[in-house]
Design an enzyme around this catalytic site. Structure first.
Site, PDB file in Angstrom:
ATOM      1  N   HIS A 170      11.704  36.183 -29.998  1.00 49.94           N
ATOM      2  CA  HIS A 170      12.605  36.492 -28.884  1.00 49.94           C
ATOM      3  C   HIS A 170      12.390  37.910 -28.327  1.00 49.94           C
ATOM      4  O   HIS A 170      12.148  38.861 -29.074  1.00 49.94           O
ATOM      5  CB  HIS A 170      14.062  36.349 -29.334  1.00 49.94           C
ATOM      6  CG  HIS A 170      14.432  37.360 -30.380  1.00 49.94           C
ATOM      7  ND1 HIS A 170      14.920  38.596 -30.061  1.00 49.94           N
ATOM      8  CD2 HIS A 170      14.337  37.322 -31.728  1.00 49.94           C
ATOM      9  CE1 HIS A 170      15.136  39.273 -31.162  1.00 49.94           C
ATOM     10  NE2 HIS A 170      14.781  38.536 -32.196  1.00 49.94           N
TER      11      HIS A 170
ATOM     12  N   HIS B 186      -4.762  39.159 -26.353  1.00 48.52           N
ATOM     13  CA  HIS B 186      -5.146  37.956 -27.096  1.00 48.52           C
ATOM     14  C   HIS B 186      -4.376  37.967 -28.409  1.00 48.52           C
ATOM     15  O   HIS B 186      -4.592  38.840 -29.256  1.00 48.52           O
ATOM     16  CB  HIS B 186      -6.651  37.931 -27.356  1.00 48.52           C
ATOM     17  CG  HIS B 186      -7.086  36.692 -28.090  1.00 48.52           C
ATOM     18  ND1 HIS B 186      -8.389  36.461 -28.427  1.00 48.52           N
ATOM     19  CD2 HIS B 186      -6.405  35.614 -28.541  1.00 48.52           C
ATOM     20  CE1 HIS B 186      -8.478  35.302 -29.071  1.00 48.52           C
ATOM     21  NE2 HIS B 186      -7.279  34.774 -29.156  1.00 48.52           N
TER      22      HIS B 186
HETATM   23  O1  JB2 Z   1     -21.292  35.505 -17.215  1.00 48.46           O
HETATM   24  C1  JB2 Z   1     -20.882  34.447 -17.684  1.00 48.46           C
HETATM   25  C2  JB2 Z   1     -20.951  34.151 -19.067  1.00 48.46           C
HETATM   26  N1  JB2 Z   1     -21.400  34.817 -20.150  1.00 48.46           N
HETATM   27  C3  JB2 Z   1     -21.184  34.019 -21.210  1.00 48.46           C
HETATM   28  N2  JB2 Z   1     -20.353  33.492 -16.881  1.00 48.46           N
HETATM   29  C4  JB2 Z   1     -19.893  32.307 -17.357  1.00 48.46           C
HETATM   30  N3  JB2 Z   1     -19.367  31.438 -16.497  1.00 48.46           N
HETATM   31  N4  JB2 Z   1     -19.937  32.004 -18.652  1.00 48.46           N
HETATM   32  C5  JB2 Z   1     -20.447  32.914 -19.482  1.00 48.46           C
HETATM   33  N5  JB2 Z   1     -20.626  32.870 -20.789  1.00 48.46           N
HETATM   34  C6  JB2 Z   1     -20.233  31.709 -21.564  1.00 48.46           C
HETATM   35  O2  JB2 Z   1     -19.158  32.037 -22.415  1.00 48.46           O
HETATM   36  C7  JB2 Z   1     -21.338  31.240 -22.467  1.00 48.46           C
HETATM   37  O3  JB2 Z   1     -22.223  30.435 -21.768  1.00 48.46           O
HETATM   38  C8  JB2 Z   1     -20.540  30.438 -23.501  1.00 48.46           C
HETATM   39  O4  JB2 Z   1     -20.367  29.128 -23.017  1.00 48.46           O
HETATM   40  C9  JB2 Z   1     -19.197  31.147 -23.519  1.00 48.46           C
HETATM   41  C10 JB2 Z   1     -18.958  31.922 -24.784  1.00 48.46           C
HETATM   42  O5  JB2 Z   1     -18.772  30.992 -25.806  1.00 48.46           O
HETATM   43  P1  JB2 Z   1     -18.468  31.368 -27.334  1.00 48.46           P
HETATM   44  O6  JB2 Z   1     -18.201  30.082 -28.033  1.00 48.46           O
HETATM   45  O7  JB2 Z   1     -19.522  32.262 -27.831  1.00 48.46           O
HETATM   46  O8  JB2 Z   1     -17.185  32.250 -27.277  1.00 48.46           O
HETATM   47  P2  JB2 Z   1     -15.790  31.947 -26.604  1.00 48.46           P
HETATM   48  O9  JB2 Z   1     -15.595  33.031 -25.638  1.00 48.46           O
HETATM   49  O10 JB2 Z   1     -15.682  30.570 -26.128  1.00 48.46           O
HETATM   50  O11 JB2 Z   1     -14.769  32.103 -27.824  1.00 48.46           O
HETATM   51  C11 JB2 Z   1     -14.508  33.337 -28.429  1.00 48.46           C
HETATM   52  O12 JB2 Z   1     -13.166  33.716 -28.172  1.00 48.46           O
HETATM   53  C12 JB2 Z   1     -12.192  32.763 -28.630  1.00 48.46           C
HETATM   54  C13 JB2 Z   1     -10.828  33.228 -28.209  1.00 48.46           C
HETATM   55  C14 JB2 Z   1     -14.768  33.093 -29.892  1.00 48.46           C
HETATM   56  O13 JB2 Z   1     -14.737  34.277 -30.565  1.00 48.46           O
HETATM   57  C15 JB2 Z   1     -13.721  32.144 -30.477  1.00 48.46           C
HETATM   58  O14 JB2 Z   1     -13.851  32.092 -31.894  1.00 48.46           O
HETATM   59  C16 JB2 Z   1     -12.313  32.597 -30.138  1.00 48.46           C
HETATM   60  N6  JB2 Z   1     -11.354  31.623 -30.616  1.00 48.46           N
END
Ligand code: JB2
Length: 216
Positions: free
Chosen positions: A144, A153
């Protein structure tokens, strides 16, 4: 639900965070027009059949009036990338959808800012205010009257007790507990599993709690 809630979605990013968001949106019968990711997404089943765009420039093919964006790039502590992406498209008149999982509990007396993402199992209690574009991750608890700044985050299973205040770009790691009435200044980091009993200044980080292993 207003008409704008029903606009089709373009997800920016195609990794783990984006996959969770896609799953939430599909279960809400939202139309996902495209997933924008420079990296391959086909290994993630949730993206099956979705249109992948490889470059952020391609987002501009969509009229800002006819789509809503969702930032599927997760927040790494102290990385400004997620915010930079949003700033770019907000300046071009795009809006970011607020995503609240069906399985989250959000008090009708809480305020949820634009672009906020609340994942399954999260609880947001009465009087809480969630700043724009923050992530309230899986099973996090926002008690609350907490006031969460923009681009925070709050990682899975973190608990913010009553009246915690955070400024912008604060990261609270998985399973951390922040006791009542604590302030977390801009860009501060609470490491996973920590119990925070005094306020943090700007850029401060709690001492990392780590399992120590040694050979015997
Ligand atoms: O410039 C970009 C770019 N750079 C990386 N433009 C776009 N549109 N996409 C981008 N990406 C994309 O971010 C990559 O292609 C990849 O698909 C994604 C990063 O994926 P990753 O699985 O490495 O991290 P995440 O950001 O999805 O997740 C992080 O944060 C979450 C909150 C991780 O640390 C997770 O464990 C966490 N839960």
């Amino acid at each position: 639900m207003s008409d704008s809630d029903l606009l089709p979605i373009v997800i920016i990013g195609g990794g783990g965070h984006a996959a969770v968001i896609a799953d939430i949106l599909l279960r809400q019968n939202r139309t996902i027009l495209a997933v924008v990711s420079p990296d391959e997404i086909s290994h993630r089943k949730v993206f099956t059949g979705m249109n992948r765009l490889v470059s952020d420039d391609q987002i501009r093919q969509f009229d800002p009036e006819t789509v809503r964006l969702v930032n599927g790039i997760g927040m790494i502590p102290r990385s400004k990338f997620r915010q930079q992406v949003n700033d770019t498209y907000l300046a071009l008149d795009y809006e970011f959808e607020t995503v609240i999982a069906n399985e989250a509990i959000v008090s009708p007396y809480a305020e949820v800012g634009p672009g906020v993402q609340i994942f399954p199992g999260a609880i947001v209690q009465s009087g809480a205010v969630l700043g724009a574009h923050s992530i309230i991750n899986t099973s996090a608890v926002i008690e609350h009257d907490c006031q969460i700044g923009a681009y925070n985050h709050i990682a899975p299973r973190a608990t913010l007790c009553g009246r915690v205040r955070s400024e912008s770009a604060v990261y609270v790691g998985a399973g951390a507990t922040v006791i009542h009435n604590i302030s977390l200044a801009k860009n501060s980091i609470v490491t996973a599993g920590t119990t925070v009993v005094s306020s943090l200044d700007e850029l401060q980080i709690t001492y990392p709690a780590r399992a120590v292993t040694r050979s015997i």
